[in-house]
Design a protein around this motif. Sequence first.
Motif, PDB file in Angstrom:
ATOM      1  N   ASN A  48      19.997 -18.395  59.510  1.00 58.56           N
ATOM      2  CA  ASN A  48      18.967 -17.684  58.765  1.00 58.56           C
ATOM      3  C   ASN A  48      19.555 -16.949  57.570  1.00 58.56           C
ATOM      4  OD1 ASN A  48      16.269 -17.915  60.317  1.00 58.56           O
ATOM      5  ND2 ASN A  48      17.832 -17.620  61.886  1.00 58.56           N
ATOM      6  N   LYS A  49      20.159 -17.725  56.686  1.00 55.31           N
ATOM      7  CA  LYS A  49      20.730 -17.207  55.439  1.00 55.31           C
ATOM      8  C   LYS A  49      21.693 -16.050  55.679  1.00 55.31           C
ATOM      9  CE  LYS A  49      16.739 -18.678  52.836  1.00 55.31           C
ATOM     10  NZ  LYS A  49      15.582 -18.300  52.047  1.00 55.31           N
ATOM     11  N   ASN A  50      22.549 -16.238  56.685  1.00 57.77           N
ATOM     12  CA  ASN A  50      23.550 -15.227  57.031  1.00 57.77           C
ATOM     13  C   ASN A  50      22.932 -13.858  57.284  1.00 57.77           C
ATOM     14  OD1 ASN A  50      25.890 -16.863  57.046  1.00 57.77           O
ATOM     15  ND2 ASN A  50      25.788 -16.917  54.809  1.00 57.77           N
ATOM     16  N   ALA A  51      21.869 -13.853  58.049  1.00 65.74           N
ATOM     17  CA  ALA A  51      21.244 -12.597  58.458  1.00 65.74           C
ATOM     18  C   ALA A  51      22.258 -11.788  59.258  1.00 65.74           C
ATOM     19  CB  ALA A  51      20.008 -12.890  59.309  1.00 65.74           C
ATOM     20  N   SER A  52      21.999 -10.525  59.422  1.00 69.86           N
ATOM     21  CA  SER A  52      22.895  -9.671  60.205  1.00 69.86           C
ATOM     22  C   SER A  52      22.530  -9.758  61.681  1.00 69.86           C
ATOM     23  CB  SER A  52      22.778  -8.225  59.738  1.00 69.86           C
ATOM     24  OG  SER A  52      21.494  -7.712  60.070  1.00 69.86           O
ATOM     25  N   LEU A  53      23.466  -9.351  62.535  1.00 72.51           N
ATOM     26  CA  LEU A  53      23.184  -9.321  63.971  1.00 72.51           C
ATOM     27  C   LEU A  53      22.056  -8.335  64.268  1.00 72.51           C
ATOM     28  CD1 LEU A  53      26.729  -9.474  65.598  1.00 72.51           C
ATOM     29  CD2 LEU A  53      25.115 -11.322  65.207  1.00 72.51           C
ATOM     30  N   SER A  54      22.000  -7.236  63.512  1.00 70.27           N
ATOM     31  CA  SER A  54      20.918  -6.275  63.747  1.00 70.27           C
ATOM     32  C   SER A  54      19.563  -6.900  63.415  1.00 70.27           C
ATOM     33  CB  SER A  54      21.137  -4.985  62.963  1.00 70.27           C
ATOM     34  OG  SER A  54      21.218  -5.218  61.587  1.00 70.27           O
TER      35      SER A  54
END
Length: 129
Positions: A48-54
């Motif tokens: 997902n477009k290098n989303a964050s873990l949060s």
Amino acid sequence: LGFLTGKYNKGNLPSGPRKAAAKKLFEGESEVAFSNLISVMQTIANKNKNASLSQVALNWTRAKGTIPIPGARNLRQAKQNLDALNWNLTEDDVRALDQASIAVPPYIDPAKSPFAKKDIQTGLVMFDS
């Protein structure tokens, strides 16, 4: 508590009462299962477009029908939390997260929790199971 954000790991534990809970996640029987959960979250984040873990964690709670109340200590974190609303988990993502999380043993026994059992202002019980 910040454990699903990737901020903490075995070599970087939080301070205060969260440290005891973190040790249970990053050591012993929980270590492999929790590490696997974080790995599944990272795979989903990368898709997902290098989303964050949060963002993955926030979307997971949303997919479960809950309303997350994320904390933010700075503008970057606030924007990151808001950006989680720009995408959703797939059913396969939710299934993978659920499956990985099942293996993670509870890390807080309500009877031994270092946190408040009841909110002093509202009387809300913090642990109900």
